[in-house]
Write a protein that holds these residues in place. Sequence first.
Motif, PDB file in Angstrom:
ATOM      1  N   ARG A  23       0.864  -1.179   0.000  1.00  0.00           N
ATOM      2  CA  ARG A  23       0.000   0.000   0.000  1.00  0.00           C
ATOM      3  C   ARG A  23       0.899   1.227   0.000  1.00  0.00           C
ATOM      4  O   ARG A  23       1.677   1.436   0.944  1.00  0.00           O
ATOM      5  N   VAL A  24       0.818   2.025  -1.043  1.00  0.00           N
ATOM      6  CA  VAL A  24       1.700   3.184  -1.187  1.00  0.00           C
ATOM      7  C   VAL A  24       0.886   4.378  -1.650  1.00  0.00           C
ATOM      8  O   VAL A  24      -0.203   4.228  -2.214  1.00  0.00           O
ATOM      9  N   PHE A  25       1.411   5.555  -1.369  1.00  0.00           N
ATOM     10  CA  PHE A  25       0.788   6.781  -1.882  1.00  0.00           C
ATOM     11  C   PHE A  25       1.466   7.119  -3.201  1.00  0.00           C
ATOM     12  O   PHE A  25       2.687   7.253  -3.261  1.00  0.00           O
ATOM     13  N   THR A  26       0.676   7.225  -4.256  1.00  0.00           N
ATOM     14  CA  THR A  26       1.231   7.526  -5.572  1.00  0.00           C
ATOM     15  C   THR A  26       0.752   8.896  -6.026  1.00  0.00           C
ATOM     16  O   THR A  26      -0.320   9.351  -5.651  1.00  0.00           O
ATOM     17  N   ARG A  27       1.580   9.543  -6.847  1.00  0.00           N
ATOM     18  CA  ARG A  27       1.282  10.905  -7.292  1.00  0.00           C
ATOM     19  C   ARG A  27       1.864  11.111  -8.682  1.00  0.00           C
ATOM     20  O   ARG A  27       2.696  10.305  -9.140  1.00  0.00           O
ATOM     21  N   PRO A  28       1.470  12.174  -9.361  1.00  0.00           N
ATOM     22  CA  PRO A  28       2.011  12.436 -10.692  1.00  0.00           C
ATOM     23  C   PRO A  28       3.542  12.481 -10.669  1.00  0.00           C
ATOM     24  O   PRO A  28       4.144  13.064  -9.774  1.00  0.00           O
ATOM     25  N   GLY A  29       4.140  11.862 -11.665  1.00  0.00           N
ATOM     26  CA  GLY A  29       5.594  11.786 -11.753  1.00  0.00           C
ATOM     27  C   GLY A  29       6.167  10.477 -11.273  1.00  0.00           C
ATOM     28  O   GLY A  29       7.319  10.156 -11.569  1.00  0.00           O
ATOM     29  N   ASP A  30       5.374   9.681 -10.525  1.00  0.00           N
ATOM     30  CA  ASP A  30       5.864   8.380 -10.078  1.00  0.00           C
ATOM     31  C   ASP A  30       6.051   7.452 -11.275  1.00  0.00           C
ATOM     32  O   ASP A  30       5.265   7.473 -12.228  1.00  0.00           O
ATOM     33  N   LEU A  31       7.086   6.621 -11.194  1.00  0.00           N
ATOM     34  CA  LEU A  31       7.413   5.659 -12.246  1.00  0.00           C
ATOM     35  C   LEU A  31       7.165   4.246 -11.736  1.00  0.00           C
ATOM     36  O   LEU A  31       7.548   3.908 -10.608  1.00  0.00           O
ATOM     37  N   LEU A  32       6.549   3.412 -12.566  1.00  0.00           N
ATOM     38  CA  LEU A  32       6.253   2.030 -12.215  1.00  0.00           C
ATOM     39  C   LEU A  32       6.788   1.142 -13.331  1.00  0.00           C
ATOM     40  O   LEU A  32       6.335   1.242 -14.478  1.00  0.00           O
ATOM     41  N   LEU A  33       7.730   0.267 -12.998  1.00  0.00           N
ATOM     42  CA  LEU A  33       8.381  -0.564 -14.011  1.00  0.00           C
ATOM     43  C   LEU A  33       7.885  -1.995 -13.935  1.00  0.00           C
ATOM     44  O   LEU A  33       7.897  -2.610 -12.873  1.00  0.00           O
ATOM     45  N   MET A  55       8.929   4.673  -8.000  1.00  0.00           N
ATOM     46  CA  MET A  55      10.166   5.452  -7.853  1.00  0.00           C
ATOM     47  C   MET A  55       9.967   6.797  -8.521  1.00  0.00           C
ATOM     48  O   MET A  55       8.980   7.024  -9.224  1.00  0.00           O
ATOM     49  N   ARG A  56      10.929   7.682  -8.315  1.00  0.00           N
ATOM     50  CA  ARG A  56      10.844   9.016  -8.903  1.00  0.00           C
ATOM     51  C   ARG A  56      12.174   9.381  -9.550  1.00  0.00           C
ATOM     52  O   ARG A  56      13.239   9.172  -8.963  1.00  0.00           O
ATOM     53  N   ASP A  57      12.104   9.892 -10.755  1.00  0.00           N
ATOM     54  CA  ASP A  57      13.258  10.427 -11.456  1.00  0.00           C
ATOM     55  C   ASP A  57      12.714  11.429 -12.461  1.00  0.00           C
ATOM     56  O   ASP A  57      12.140  11.039 -13.482  1.00  0.00           O
TER      57      ASP A  57
END
Length: 262
Positions: free
Chosen positions: A44-54, A102-104
Motif C-alpha cells: 500500500r503506497v501513496f502515488t502521485r504524478p511523476g511516479d514511475l512504475l516498471l 520510484m521518482r526520477d
Amino acid sequence: MATAARMFFPAGDYHHPPTGIVQLRVIRGGSSYAEIDLGAGLRRVFTRPGDLLLSLPHRATRFKIEEPRELTMITVDPSLARELLMSAGGTIDELDILDRPMRDPLVAELCRRLESDPPANGVVREWALGLIFANLLRLGRAYRRRQKPNVLTSARFDRVLAAIDAELEGKLSVDRLAELSGMPRRAFTAAFREAAGLPVHQFVLRRRVDRAVQLLENSDLPLAEIAHLTGFTHQAHMNRVVSRLKGLSPGRLRSRGRDEEP
C-alpha cells in the motif's frame, strides 16, 4: 519495438500476468493511495504524478487503485531493452530491484515527451529510450547499494567499545558513536544491535553498571562519586539501575566485595 501512449484507468483492481515485454508507466494525473505489486508482493503506497512504475517481462503485476489514474505507458520489446542496457554497461537483471514506485524527473519528462511529442527521427527516439534505460540502471544500482547489509567490522566495533569505556562518565551520544564507526546513525544502531546483542543505550547502561560494581568492590570512593564517574545522573539513579541489573544494592555489593577480601 517501442511505443508510447496515454492511457486512462478508472478505479479498480487490475491483474496482469507476465507480459513478456518491458513496460514503464508514468503517473500523469491522480494522487491517492494504491495497492501495487510490481514483483515483490502487494504494497500500500501513496502515488502521485511523476511516479514511475516498471514492469519487467517475467513479472506478474497488480494495481488496485482507489482513484482514477491517467498514465503515460512506454512499452519496449525486451531485445531492444537489453540492447540499450548493454550500451549503458548493464543488464536487464539489474532492474529487478526496481519493484516499487520510484521518482526520477528526467525519466518522467522523457517518457512524457515520447508520448506527447514523439521525435520524427528514429535515431533521436532511440537516444531518448537509451537515456531512460541508462537512468533506470543508475536507480537500480543506487537502490542495491542502499540495501547492502551494514556490518560493524571487528575494528570498528572495537573502536566504538573503546570510546564507550573511555567516556562512560560523560554524555555519550549515539551520533558520536555512529561517527566513530563511519556509518550513518540508523545503519549503525542496527549493526550495533546485531554485533552486541543489545541496543546501544542498553549496552552503555550495562557497561556503566559493570564499572560501578568494579569501583564499589575495589575502592572506598563515596557512592555519589562512583555514580558521577560512571555517568549516572545521581546516586539514586545508580542505586536503582544497579539493583535492577545485579539483584543487589550498591551497599550490599560493596559489603560483599569486602567480605571476599583475604
